[in-house]
Every structure is written in structure tokens, then in C-alpha cells.
Design a protein around this motif. Sequence first.
Motif, PDB file in Angstrom:
ATOM      1  N   SER A 178       7.948   0.795  -8.400  1.00 53.95           N
ATOM      2  CA  SER A 178       7.872  -0.452  -7.629  1.00 53.95           C
ATOM      3  C   SER A 178       7.532  -0.166  -6.171  1.00 53.95           C
ATOM      4  O   SER A 178       6.807  -0.942  -5.528  1.00 53.95           O
ATOM      5  CB  SER A 178       9.203  -1.202  -7.717  1.00 53.95           C
ATOM      6  N   LEU A 179       8.038   0.922  -5.657  1.00 57.06           N
ATOM      7  CA  LEU A 179       7.741   1.279  -4.269  1.00 57.06           C
ATOM      8  C   LEU A 179       6.292   1.738  -4.103  1.00 57.06           C
ATOM      9  O   LEU A 179       5.667   1.495  -3.068  1.00 57.06           O
ATOM     10  CB  LEU A 179       8.710   2.352  -3.794  1.00 57.06           C
ATOM     11  N   ILE A 180       5.756   2.395  -5.118  1.00 52.68           N
ATOM     12  CA  ILE A 180       4.336   2.748  -5.078  1.00 52.68           C
ATOM     13  C   ILE A 180       3.484   1.475  -5.075  1.00 52.68           C
ATOM     14  O   ILE A 180       2.519   1.345  -4.312  1.00 52.68           O
ATOM     15  CB  ILE A 180       3.968   3.657  -6.266  1.00 52.68           C
ATOM     16  N   ASP A 181       3.851   0.513  -5.932  1.00 49.99           N
ATOM     17  CA  ASP A 181       3.169  -0.784  -5.943  1.00 49.99           C
ATOM     18  C   ASP A 181       3.262  -1.463  -4.572  1.00 49.99           C
ATOM     19  O   ASP A 181       2.288  -2.037  -4.081  1.00 49.99           O
ATOM     20  CB  ASP A 181       3.810  -1.694  -7.002  1.00 49.99           C
ATOM     21  N   LEU A 182       4.449  -1.400  -3.988  1.00 45.81           N
ATOM     22  CA  LEU A 182       4.658  -2.021  -2.674  1.00 45.81           C
ATOM     23  C   LEU A 182       3.754  -1.393  -1.625  1.00 45.81           C
ATOM     24  O   LEU A 182       3.139  -2.099  -0.821  1.00 45.81           O
ATOM     25  CB  LEU A 182       6.119  -1.879  -2.262  1.00 45.81           C
ATOM     26  N   GLN A 183       3.654  -0.068  -1.612  1.00 41.55           N
ATOM     27  CA  GLN A 183       2.843   0.603  -0.608  1.00 41.55           C
ATOM     28  C   GLN A 183       1.364   0.259  -0.760  1.00 41.55           C
ATOM     29  O   GLN A 183       0.636   0.131   0.239  1.00 41.55           O
ATOM     30  CB  GLN A 183       3.057   2.114  -0.673  1.00 41.55           C
ATOM     31  N   ARG A 184       0.913   0.106  -2.000  1.00 42.07           N
ATOM     32  CA  ARG A 184      -0.461  -0.344  -2.217  1.00 42.07           C
ATOM     33  C   ARG A 184      -0.674  -1.716  -1.592  1.00 42.07           C
ATOM     34  O   ARG A 184      -1.696  -1.967  -0.940  1.00 42.07           O
ATOM     35  CB  ARG A 184      -0.759  -0.404  -3.715  1.00 42.07           C
ATOM     36  N   SER A 185       0.288  -2.621  -1.789  1.00 43.15           N
ATOM     37  CA  SER A 185       0.172  -3.965  -1.226  1.00 43.15           C
ATOM     38  C   SER A 185       0.216  -3.922   0.296  1.00 43.15           C
ATOM     39  O   SER A 185      -0.539  -4.638   0.971  1.00 43.15           O
ATOM     40  CB  SER A 185       1.302  -4.856  -1.758  1.00 43.15           C
ATOM     41  N   ASP A 195      10.237  -5.712   2.636  1.00 45.95           N
ATOM     42  CA  ASP A 195      11.498  -5.205   3.195  1.00 45.95           C
ATOM     43  C   ASP A 195      11.281  -4.121   4.253  1.00 45.95           C
ATOM     44  O   ASP A 195      11.911  -4.161   5.315  1.00 45.95           O
ATOM     45  CB  ASP A 195      12.396  -4.688   2.069  1.00 45.95           C
ATOM     46  N   PRO A 196      10.402  -3.116   4.019  1.00 46.02           N
ATOM     47  CA  PRO A 196      10.185  -2.113   5.074  1.00 46.02           C
ATOM     48  C   PRO A 196       9.639  -2.717   6.365  1.00 46.02           C
ATOM     49  O   PRO A 196      10.008  -2.280   7.465  1.00 46.02           O
ATOM     50  CB  PRO A 196       9.165  -1.152   4.438  1.00 46.02           C
ATOM     51  N   ASP A 197       8.763  -3.728   6.246  1.00 48.20           N
ATOM     52  CA  ASP A 197       8.203  -4.345   7.445  1.00 48.20           C
ATOM     53  C   ASP A 197       9.242  -5.180   8.189  1.00 48.20           C
ATOM     54  O   ASP A 197       9.243  -5.237   9.423  1.00 48.20           O
ATOM     55  CB  ASP A 197       6.986  -5.186   7.074  1.00 48.20           C
ATOM     56  N   GLN A 198      10.120  -5.834   7.441  1.00 49.88           N
ATOM     57  CA  GLN A 198      11.212  -6.553   8.108  1.00 49.88           C
ATOM     58  C   GLN A 198      12.144  -5.577   8.817  1.00 49.88           C
ATOM     59  O   GLN A 198      12.606  -5.851   9.924  1.00 49.88           O
ATOM     60  CB  GLN A 198      11.991  -7.384   7.083  1.00 49.88           C
ATOM     61  N   LEU A 199      12.414  -4.450   8.178  1.00 52.19           N
ATOM     62  CA  LEU A 199      13.245  -3.431   8.819  1.00 52.19           C
ATOM     63  C   LEU A 199      12.579  -2.895  10.082  1.00 52.19           C
ATOM     64  O   LEU A 199      13.247  -2.642  11.092  1.00 52.19           O
ATOM     65  CB  LEU A 199      13.509  -2.288   7.837  1.00 52.19           C
TER      66      LEU A 199
END
Length: 231
Positions: A178-185, A195-199
Amino acid sequence: MDQWWDRATAITPAPDQRGTLLLALVAAACILWSPVWRMTRHLVTVVHEGAHGLVALLVGRRLAGIRLHSDSSGLTVSKGRPTGVGMVLTLLAGYVGPAVLGVLLSTGVHSGHAVGTLWLLLVALALLLLQIRNLYGLCVVLVSGVGLFAVTWWLDPTAQTAIAQTIGWFLLLAGPWSLIDLQRSRHAGVAPQSDPDQLARITGVPGLIWWSLMFLSSLGCLAGGARLLLG
């Protein structure tokens, strides 16, 4: 109640190593085969948002509700300070949650309490249901709960153990995937509210650092859970 307690506390041996690896392949197929992943990723979203909600409560925030959407996204709303350690932990919990739950399931299987672990998972779904605030989310959690209840009530302990192990593998593998998918997005610029961008916005630490921390945590859980299941 006596019958329920006997079933929930029954000790069941885990499958042998060959069976364990076969179940791991089944779980991996549920992630790598796109038509199936489009359905099973909703389960990951349930755990993701549930982790947000649980940590929000543990750090003293007030949980206002959880929504699950048909595109497999979700939203957990909690009230409290918009910055600080509590908010950071709440945001961190989502993507780490599936892998952590995978470790907990692996621990249950390894200790012989796979059936009891499934019952605890069913109780967690029932508690999550109280926080759902939209119809689609209600349907997803209800269907998941009914399916899990059928497994815990009608299947024999050997089948229950195999299913608990498959769910454990699925969550352990789905965490980093899921985190790999997130990084692609994020790289494509289509996930500005991740979540990482909000952090990054509330701490000043780059989102890539937060993503890396989540990814390494998920990999650590995968390694620990796999060791328990294969042991």
C-alpha cells in the motif's frame, strides 16, 4: 456461552511450513492480481482507518467518525489539537496499522490461539461499526463481519487456523505494498492530502522522510510476522 468460550480458547496447531508458504502465495495473489486487489484493498482501508481511530482515542483525541468510500479511500475525523505528538501519532498509525495487525494475527497463530484471535478481530469490527458514518462504509464493515463470523462459527478449527494465517500474511504483505502504491500516487501528484504530506505540513519534516519511516516499519513487521508464521 460455554460452547462459545470452548471454541474461542481452543488450541490449534498451525499448518506445516509447506502449507504456510502456500497460504502466503494465496495472500500475495490477493494483492498482485489486480482484479482481486481492487476488492481486497477495501479490507486494508478498514484496518487503515481503524488504526487512525484507535490511536486518536489512545492519545486523547475525540473520534468524530469514520467514512469508507467506494474508491477504497477513507476518512477518519478526530477532534483535538491540529498539531503536536498526538496528531503525529494519529497520522502515522494508518499506513502502519495493517502490518501491525498482521503481526498480532501471526502471534495468535504462532501461539496456537488462531481461533481466539479471529474472535477478537470480529469484536474489533463490531466496535468499528459504531464509528462508521456513511452507508458504503457500513456495508463494507457488515459484509466483513458476517464473513468473519461465518468462519469462526461454522468452519472447523483447522480451516479457521488456515484462514487466520492467510489474513495475517495478507496484512503483512499489504502494508508495504500500500505504501508503494501511495508513493506512486504522490510522485504523480494525485495524493496531496496523503498522510505523509499532512505530517510534512504540521512538522516541517519532508513527506518522503515520513513515507520512508512508514515503509521501513511495515517491512519490519513483515519480517517479524513471517518469522512467527514460518516458525
